[in-house]
Design a protein around this motif. Sequence first.
Motif, PDB file in Angstrom:
ATOM      1  N   GLU A  72     -16.892 -28.292  -1.572  1.00  0.00           N
ATOM      2  CA  GLU A  72     -18.265 -28.830  -1.640  1.00  0.00           C
ATOM      3  C   GLU A  72     -19.274 -27.972  -2.276  1.00  0.00           C
ATOM      4  N   ASP A  73     -19.058 -26.680  -1.898  1.00  0.00           N
ATOM      5  CA  ASP A  73     -19.911 -25.374  -2.545  1.00  0.00           C
ATOM      6  C   ASP A  73     -19.582 -25.415  -3.884  1.00  0.00           C
ATOM      7  N   GLY A  74     -18.462 -25.737  -4.476  1.00  0.00           N
ATOM      8  CA  GLY A  74     -18.156 -25.731  -5.911  1.00  0.00           C
ATOM      9  C   GLY A  74     -17.606 -24.214  -5.910  1.00  0.00           C
ATOM     10  N   LYS A  75     -17.222 -23.496  -4.906  1.00  0.00           N
ATOM     11  CA  LYS A  75     -16.539 -22.140  -5.185  1.00  0.00           C
ATOM     12  C   LYS A  75     -15.026 -21.946  -4.879  1.00  0.00           C
ATOM     13  N   THR A  76     -14.686 -22.967  -4.161  1.00  0.00           N
ATOM     14  CA  THR A  76     -13.134 -22.813  -3.991  1.00  0.00           C
ATOM     15  C   THR A  76     -12.312 -23.752  -4.655  1.00  0.00           C
ATOM     16  N   TYR A  77     -11.250 -23.289  -5.270  1.00  0.00           N
ATOM     17  CA  TYR A  77     -10.526 -24.567  -6.124  1.00  0.00           C
ATOM     18  C   TYR A  77      -8.950 -24.445  -5.495  1.00  0.00           C
TER      19      TYR A  77
ATOM     20  N   LYS B  35       3.773 -23.703  -3.688  1.00  0.00           N
ATOM     21  CA  LYS B  35       3.263 -24.444  -4.684  1.00  0.00           C
ATOM     22  C   LYS B  35       1.763 -24.893  -4.462  1.00  0.00           C
ATOM     23  N   THR B  36       1.134 -24.046  -3.723  1.00  0.00           N
ATOM     24  CA  THR B  36      -0.521 -24.392  -3.759  1.00  0.00           C
ATOM     25  C   THR B  36      -1.006 -22.937  -3.707  1.00  0.00           C
ATOM     26  N   PHE B  37      -1.854 -23.068  -4.601  1.00  0.00           N
ATOM     27  CA  PHE B  37      -2.633 -21.784  -5.143  1.00  0.00           C
ATOM     28  C   PHE B  37      -4.265 -21.990  -4.948  1.00  0.00           C
ATOM     29  N   GLU B  38      -4.869 -20.895  -4.331  1.00  0.00           N
ATOM     30  CA  GLU B  38      -6.172 -21.129  -3.952  1.00  0.00           C
ATOM     31  C   GLU B  38      -6.943 -19.934  -4.460  1.00  0.00           C
ATOM     32  N   VAL B  39      -8.069 -20.312  -4.998  1.00  0.00           N
ATOM     33  CA  VAL B  39      -8.861 -19.352  -5.640  1.00  0.00           C
ATOM     34  C   VAL B  39     -10.455 -19.451  -5.480  1.00  0.00           C
ATOM     35  N   THR B  40     -11.103 -18.333  -4.723  1.00  0.00           N
ATOM     36  CA  THR B  40     -12.490 -18.661  -4.477  1.00  0.00           C
ATOM     37  C   THR B  40     -13.306 -17.807  -5.364  1.00  0.00           C
ATOM     38  N   LEU B  41     -14.491 -18.260  -6.237  1.00  0.00           N
ATOM     39  CA  LEU B  41     -15.271 -17.661  -7.133  1.00  0.00           C
ATOM     40  C   LEU B  41     -16.618 -17.018  -6.446  1.00  0.00           C
TER      41      LEU B  41
ATOM     42  N   PHE C 239     -15.124 -13.712 -12.477  1.00  0.00           N
ATOM     43  CA  PHE C 239     -15.727 -14.848 -11.939  1.00  0.00           C
ATOM     44  C   PHE C 239     -14.959 -15.131 -10.504  1.00  0.00           C
ATOM     45  N   ILE C 240     -13.903 -14.341 -10.307  1.00  0.00           N
ATOM     46  CA  ILE C 240     -13.142 -14.515  -8.968  1.00  0.00           C
ATOM     47  C   ILE C 240     -13.774 -13.549  -7.950  1.00  0.00           C
ATOM     48  N   GLU C 241     -14.057 -14.183  -6.720  1.00  0.00           N
ATOM     49  CA  GLU C 241     -14.578 -13.271  -5.614  1.00  0.00           C
ATOM     50  C   GLU C 241     -13.816 -11.893  -5.372  1.00  0.00           C
ATOM     51  N   GLY C 242     -14.318 -10.732  -5.553  1.00  0.00           N
ATOM     52  CA  GLY C 242     -13.593  -9.458  -5.650  1.00  0.00           C
ATOM     53  C   GLY C 242     -12.972  -8.974  -6.728  1.00  0.00           C
ATOM     54  N   GLY C 243     -13.102  -9.596  -7.741  1.00  0.00           N
ATOM     55  CA  GLY C 243     -12.577  -9.379  -8.982  1.00  0.00           C
ATOM     56  C   GLY C 243     -12.910  -8.133  -9.721  1.00  0.00           C
ATOM     57  N   GLU C 244     -14.498  -8.271  -9.716  1.00  0.00           N
ATOM     58  CA  GLU C 244     -15.047  -7.114 -10.381  1.00  0.00           C
ATOM     59  C   GLU C 244     -15.073  -5.791  -9.664  1.00  0.00           C
ATOM     60  N   ALA C 245     -15.368  -5.840  -8.179  1.00  0.00           N
ATOM     61  CA  ALA C 245     -15.200  -4.778  -7.558  1.00  0.00           C
ATOM     62  C   ALA C 245     -13.639  -4.106  -7.492  1.00  0.00           C
TER      63      ALA C 245
ATOM     64  N   ASP D  98      -8.964  -7.603  -1.771  1.00  0.00           N
ATOM     65  CA  ASP D  98     -10.114  -8.223  -1.663  1.00  0.00           C
ATOM     66  C   ASP D  98     -10.250  -9.220  -2.796  1.00  0.00           C
ATOM     67  N   VAL D  99      -9.314  -9.486  -3.664  1.00  0.00           N
ATOM     68  CA  VAL D  99      -9.531 -10.377  -4.649  1.00  0.00           C
ATOM     69  C   VAL D  99      -9.200 -11.809  -4.073  1.00  0.00           C
ATOM     70  N   ALA D 100      -9.986 -12.766  -4.194  1.00  0.00           N
ATOM     71  CA  ALA D 100      -9.744 -14.042  -3.513  1.00  0.00           C
ATOM     72  C   ALA D 100      -8.944 -15.080  -4.112  1.00  0.00           C
ATOM     73  N   VAL D 101      -7.711 -14.487  -4.180  1.00  0.00           N
ATOM     74  CA  VAL D 101      -6.711 -15.301  -4.844  1.00  0.00           C
ATOM     75  C   VAL D 101      -5.508 -15.537  -3.627  1.00  0.00           C
ATOM     76  N   LYS D 102      -4.814 -16.709  -3.681  1.00  0.00           N
ATOM     77  CA  LYS D 102      -3.861 -16.465  -2.339  1.00  0.00           C
ATOM     78  C   LYS D 102      -2.773 -17.623  -2.660  1.00  0.00           C
ATOM     79  N   ALA D 103      -1.650 -17.394  -2.243  1.00  0.00           N
ATOM     80  CA  ALA D 103      -0.632 -18.519  -2.242  1.00  0.00           C
ATOM     81  C   ALA D 103      -0.641 -19.162  -0.854  1.00  0.00           C
ATOM     82  N   VAL D 104      -1.286 -20.430  -0.673  1.00  0.00           N
ATOM     83  CA  VAL D 104      -1.235 -21.006   0.464  1.00  0.00           C
ATOM     84  C   VAL D 104       0.270 -21.423   0.880  1.00  0.00           C
ATOM     85  N   ASP D 105       1.171 -21.762  -0.405  1.00  0.00           N
ATOM     86  CA  ASP D 105       2.595 -21.837   0.107  1.00  0.00           C
ATOM     87  C   ASP D 105       3.171 -21.940  -1.336  1.00  0.00           C
TER      88      ASP D 105
END
Length: 545
Positions: A101-106, A174-180, A149-155, A165-172
């Motif tokens: 809903e906040d447009g940040k997590t895909y 076949k499921t990939f999550e990224v937070t901006l 654009f990715i949270e923690g990417g520039e740092a 700290d890079v906000a990408v993860k494998a939920v399983d």
Amino acid sequence: MKKGLLLLLTALTVIILAACTANESAGKKKDDGGGADEGTETTDEKVLYMNNGDEPTSFNPPEGFDSVSWTSLNNLMEGLTRLGKDDKPQPAMAEKWDISEDGKTYTFHIRENANWSNGDPVTAGDFVYAWKELLNPDNAFSTAFLGYFIEGGEAYNSGEGSADDVAVKAVDDKTFEVTLTAPTGFFLHVITNPAFFPVNEKVAKENPEWYAEADSFVSNGPFKLESWKHNSEMVFVKNDQYWDKDTVKLDKIHWAMVTETNTEYQMFESDELDMTEIPSDMAEQLIDGDNVTIEDQAGLYFYRFNVTQEPFQNAKIRKAFAMAVNQQDIVDFVTKNKEEAAKGFVSPGFVGPNGKDFREVNGDLVEFNPEEAKKLLEEGMKEEGYDKLPPVTLTYNTDEAHKAIAETLQGMFSENLGVDVTLENTEWNVFLEDQKGLKHQLSRSSFLFDYGDPVNFLESFITDSSMNRTGWSNEEYDKLIQSAKTETNEEKRWESMYKAEKLLAEEMPIFPIHYYNQVYIYKDNITGIVRHPVGYLELKWADKK
């Protein structure tokens, strides 16, 4: 990013010699069946014959940051999304996605039938691995800024954070999550870029140079790499593991590596290539032909000043050189490819929330005015205490088109400023490293948009950006770009970009020559090739009748 468009036609004897010696396949006509070289058995294979222009810099997705790498790589690999025929992001490795809903997590759901060419499944872990490698500071990839654009990417990339700290993860698997870091309406377009392609983690860890040779390369796109004779030719074949293989009509793509457009055109005329660019000296007679296509391409051909070297530490001297250039004459009499002379930095085609094109709103920011140029040069020299301007060397990478423009600029600086400029050319890889190292005084450049938003170009010139390559730094500019990347109100965000471009024109660390377009002649039997205004060549839908 792109290494030139049009090249001047040389003497016919030189052309014929070059055409015969350009690569191993030159001089061998194809048979009417469209595939076999002369003297070999005719087949019914659909083989598309193209020219890559040069040896790819790298087929490692985040490393090959130029058109000679990404144009071809875009047909070997595929990201979570892919640009469709309408130039808009479509489901690719991901069959669907959810946005918070906040447009940040895909949350991307990867296809069950998404596989690598070696049969391995494409997993969420492959994306986690690839995107963290993109941002890994040890790799020092020039493309890393695309991941900010990715949270923690520039740092992480700047050494102030960790990979965890890079906000990408494998939920399983076949499921990939990224937070901006902030809602980014064009993010689905951003990730069509080759920098965001997955990497087969298992293969890469077993062989860190997996991308360097055909026998170790694994792909997940429409084609796979059958052979690669470095600096000579490449052959792609249809990838039978590709999830959408039934859409792919071509059996093979044969890529020559010919740097000169006049040679390319001669190969096209002798049926060794299925398409060609147009040599400058033949533009007037060819450009209105029946099989010529002219398409938009978002990008800019421009020159960079090195503000850390004399005399270009002075803004008035920089503006004097910029205002001494007649861009219209260059496109009318030098390139002759129906390009639009550039009077600003952001190319046309980007429509803001007000419904107006960015270029329309900001108007012309760089004008040809030799009288004002002479005045500014005198004022700048007085400010620096110069009785005589320090010597100026203009550097370009070896290419007949770049040479023609450089010689034209040399003449304009002499005529309009009374300044004698020395020309220097070097090979591409040396040129690029020296430009990054601020060893050039004044050097040519080009930029093709990586994603569909004006900030993509403008962000190149923030302080310490790997894409800056001018030594210029401006705190106000940096703040405007930060606003343009994080502001959620679109009107305010675009206002920041308008102001940033105007500031760039006031300070003039770069000056524009022309906006890009794409001009090609095709054989009658070639259809379905897509060249995106923002993006790379698509051969997924190409056909050869």
